[in-house]
Design a protein around this motif. Sequence first.
Motif, PDB file in Angstrom:
ATOM      1  N   UNK B 453     -21.716  27.706  -4.156  1.00  0.00           N
ATOM      2  CA  UNK B 453     -22.449  27.848  -5.537  1.00  0.00           C
ATOM      3  C   UNK B 453     -22.132  26.694  -6.303  1.00  0.00           C
ATOM      4  N   UNK B 454     -21.313  25.868  -6.040  1.00  0.00           N
ATOM      5  CA  UNK B 454     -20.701  24.560  -6.791  1.00  0.00           C
ATOM      6  C   UNK B 454     -21.655  23.723  -6.315  1.00  0.00           C
ATOM      7  N   UNK B 456     -24.939  24.245  -5.243  1.00  0.00           N
ATOM      8  CA  UNK B 456     -26.002  24.535  -5.584  1.00  0.00           C
ATOM      9  C   UNK B 456     -26.003  24.187  -7.182  1.00  0.00           C
ATOM     10  N   UNK B 457     -25.170  24.603  -8.084  1.00  0.00           N
ATOM     11  CA  UNK B 457     -25.247  24.342  -9.510  1.00  0.00           C
ATOM     12  C   UNK B 457     -25.234  22.789  -9.619  1.00  0.00           C
TER      13      UNK B 457
END
Lengths: 387, 583
Positions: B453-454, B456-457
């Motif tokens: 997620x890191x 992707x963000x």
Amino acid sequence: MKRLCDKYATKLVTQGLAAPNDPIIGGLDAELVWNRPDPRIEEFTKLFDVLSINSLVFSKPAEPYATILDFLAGRTKSAIRPEDTETRTFLHDIPICREFTASAMEVNLKKRKAVIIPGEGIISCGTVSPEQGFVFYSSTIFACFVLFFSDYLNKLRNKTLDDEYREIFQRVVKNLPQPHTTLPQQVSGPFTDEDTVLAAMAESGRHVVGYGLVDSFFGNISYKLNGTVYISQTGSSLEELEGCIDPCPMDGSATTGLTASSELSAHEDVYRRSNYRCILHGHPKFSVIMSMYCDKQDCPNRGKCHIKCTECRTVEGIPIVPGEVGTGPTGLCNTLPPAIASSGSAIVHGHGLFTAGLNDFNKAFERLLDIENQCRKHYFNMVKSYE
Amino acid sequence: MKECFGWTGTVLLIDLTTKEVTLDHPDPAIYRKYIGGRGLAGHYLSPHATREWADPTLPILIFTGPLTGTLAPTSGRGTIMSRSPLTGAICDTSVGGRLATQLKYAGYDGLIITGKSDTPCGIEILDSEVQITPSNLHGATSNEVFTHLESSILTGASVACIGPAAENGSRLASIMVDRHHSAGRGGLGLIWAEKNLKYLMVKGTGETHVHDMDALKETREDIFRLTAASPVLMGQHGFSCWGTGSLFDLMDSRSMMPTDNFQKTRFPNAHQLNAAAYKKKFVSQKHGCSGCHILCKKIAQDGRPIPEYEAMAHFTALIGNHNIDLVLDANDVCNQLGMDPISVGSTLACHREITGQEYTQKSLMNALHKMAQGDDLGHGSFFFANTCGRSETSMSVKGMDLPAYDPRGAYGMALAYATSTRGGCHLRAYPLSHEVLRKPVATDRFSFSGKARIIKIAEDINAIVDSLTACRFTFLAASLEEYTKAFIAVTGVQISGQDLLETGERIYYNERIMNAANGFSASDDDLPARFFTEPGTSGGGVDIPPLDRTEFLAARANYYRVRKLDENGNPTPEITKRLGLDQ
Ligand code: SF4
């Protein structure tokens, strides 16, 4: 992720920022995990759907902070704007959210790093780690504390204090933790090898946090050995310094200080100007509050004191200098070193206290604690004198 | 468009075949949807994304952003985009210098070049005057082009050009801008050469209109304050003082220095070849892109640029060179001939591993010139290693050579390399910021936990940074919060940082769609086998084992879930529709 959520929930409690079992911390990778179950999680979960975040920190602050925050929020329309350095630099302002719904929180979190929900707590989030949420949560408490006590003194002096403030102030003061009066046992110097330096720094870092002289993430610490300054890394937690100290040769032969604290220049300059071997920097609250107090009402620099103050101000004999974080033209690297080199300690306006030691961290720590206790005493004496 | 704050509302189209010059005025909704820079360029590339690089109808896109030419710090950058001749994937480069600012001041949000001139030509733009001029500069080095045009160009004009490498067909061909800046990666210079375009010169006399100047000044001060507080940008060891070369000591001390074609991760001679050594030997001065206060470029006294960190590392540790002068020479030759130093260094390292031959000053320089003459090496390590039947020696992803950050020392970097839409690239998610530089906070570099997620963000944030446009480095100090304020101040468009992030998601997803249309899928989102089988260099209390393949694949699967791709890494119709990319 669960491990990190648990870690920062525990840290909020051990640092006296939240009551035991109160923090709710969520972390998301492919799956969303929480440090503990709670009915409010259902609402918080919605935030992960609408915000590009990977973690969320929520808790009701411990006392007296909850009272302070609710009081300030009650008197503010949409956002609190404290004027300490941390807020000026990183938080900008702190929005108030008056509804405990995901949609209301979302609106505010889209704008700012931490949000106060009166009566409920503080919510903040991170994009790479729950540590960000923890930092913003703790900064919010620090900023509101400083604002609350500064405003009180100013209003008292200006005779604009109202009964409600007076009453809340009494309640808050009753709940303040007692000041520490005994010093910790720390290893004695001078140190002659790297390993001892690193261990002594880590030990002192733990005490500075343990004594409440800094909120974990902020502050820095250094020691000079054989022309190399060992300094805590930027954004390191002072109570967990193992592996987070950079050796920075003062002769400019390496750039390993790229991740060093933003105050490296200031520390180095102090060492160049003096015989000190170590420096401690914390953000003790009353030192910061007193640094922002000035009775020169009609000063043309008012509002810009943190960068423009030209007065030779002191509190309890300790020089107060202006200066922003880092190395800009108005950076504290220009103002702090001469002040600290001549007296062994100095306060940066709205920012925090720096103290130095000749051989080891014992003297530096003693100065840090002593000055904070003196500032605290001085504050309450002033309150008394205006009453 | 009605309101002309931030954007000019005009895109310039030039067809080199027909010599036709036309204007497009995109609907305001398109600006809101793609912002500018990389986003808007991606939007315009989309219908043409499957065209071969030699197809004259494949466009070259040069786009500015709404902040370009304003007081917003580091906003002088722009995007050059097309399909990469090196990888076949989409490829964009954030480009510095004055190019984007001058294009904006000339009245254009973007420039789209299609077609093919029958003879070598240059494009010269002075506000609304556009000329396609025959060029006799074919074969000239970039410096020769800049020097030749200097006498005829207007003060402050920007020049971009290609060198002989592009004209000789190298897939490592770069585009040089204003002498010291390069759009290096992915071989985009080859497309210029294919269109017979030698140079582009732009001068504008207009300005970028700002909706609320006071608000812009306020946020500019906030950003200045944050950058001043950033050790990595303005600290005494930071980029402003030393250039990006200040990463050299750090990467070595973190056991992330790619050495001997990534067979080791520490370089014993690092302390003699670090930024301090360059500063001592080649007294340098600061230089930077338009509108930047950081000024991370360093120019030696003799006018040659001090190499960026990646070139410093790849021309030393990666290829076994200990000669500092040779690094400066090699970097300068790459600039002159118009080649990407990262891919060049990586290809040389691959060649050294395959042949066992060490480089001398002479053999290294020979190799560079041969690469620029269209030699096999000039097509990158992927092509060269395959030609030799030694594909395992190419340290590339999707055919693009890896830069100087060993992924065994930072697992987020490993995932970011693999999933990057432009191949082996550290800039899409830039996990260096938190895994090494501790911004916004430090993360555990030896863990995949939370990284999907890191990444992707961060990819979404950087898509916005490249679209606004601003410099990636500023975000080591400031955040989207401040830049959103700047965007609102400039354009008057009320939007939140989180809304901008959603736009970043659209921009990135659009790139995955274009890549999928060219056949890219999970098997391309992978790292060279070496990283899963061989350890890096352990020591100093740090162990560098090979990456765990199972953990990597699990992290990649998590990334696909978070990015909302199918299990093969392909876009889904549902998300394509949600992001409005199905029209
Ligand atoms: S930091 Fe460097 S690359 Fe970024 S805008 Fe400034 S000069 Fe250009």
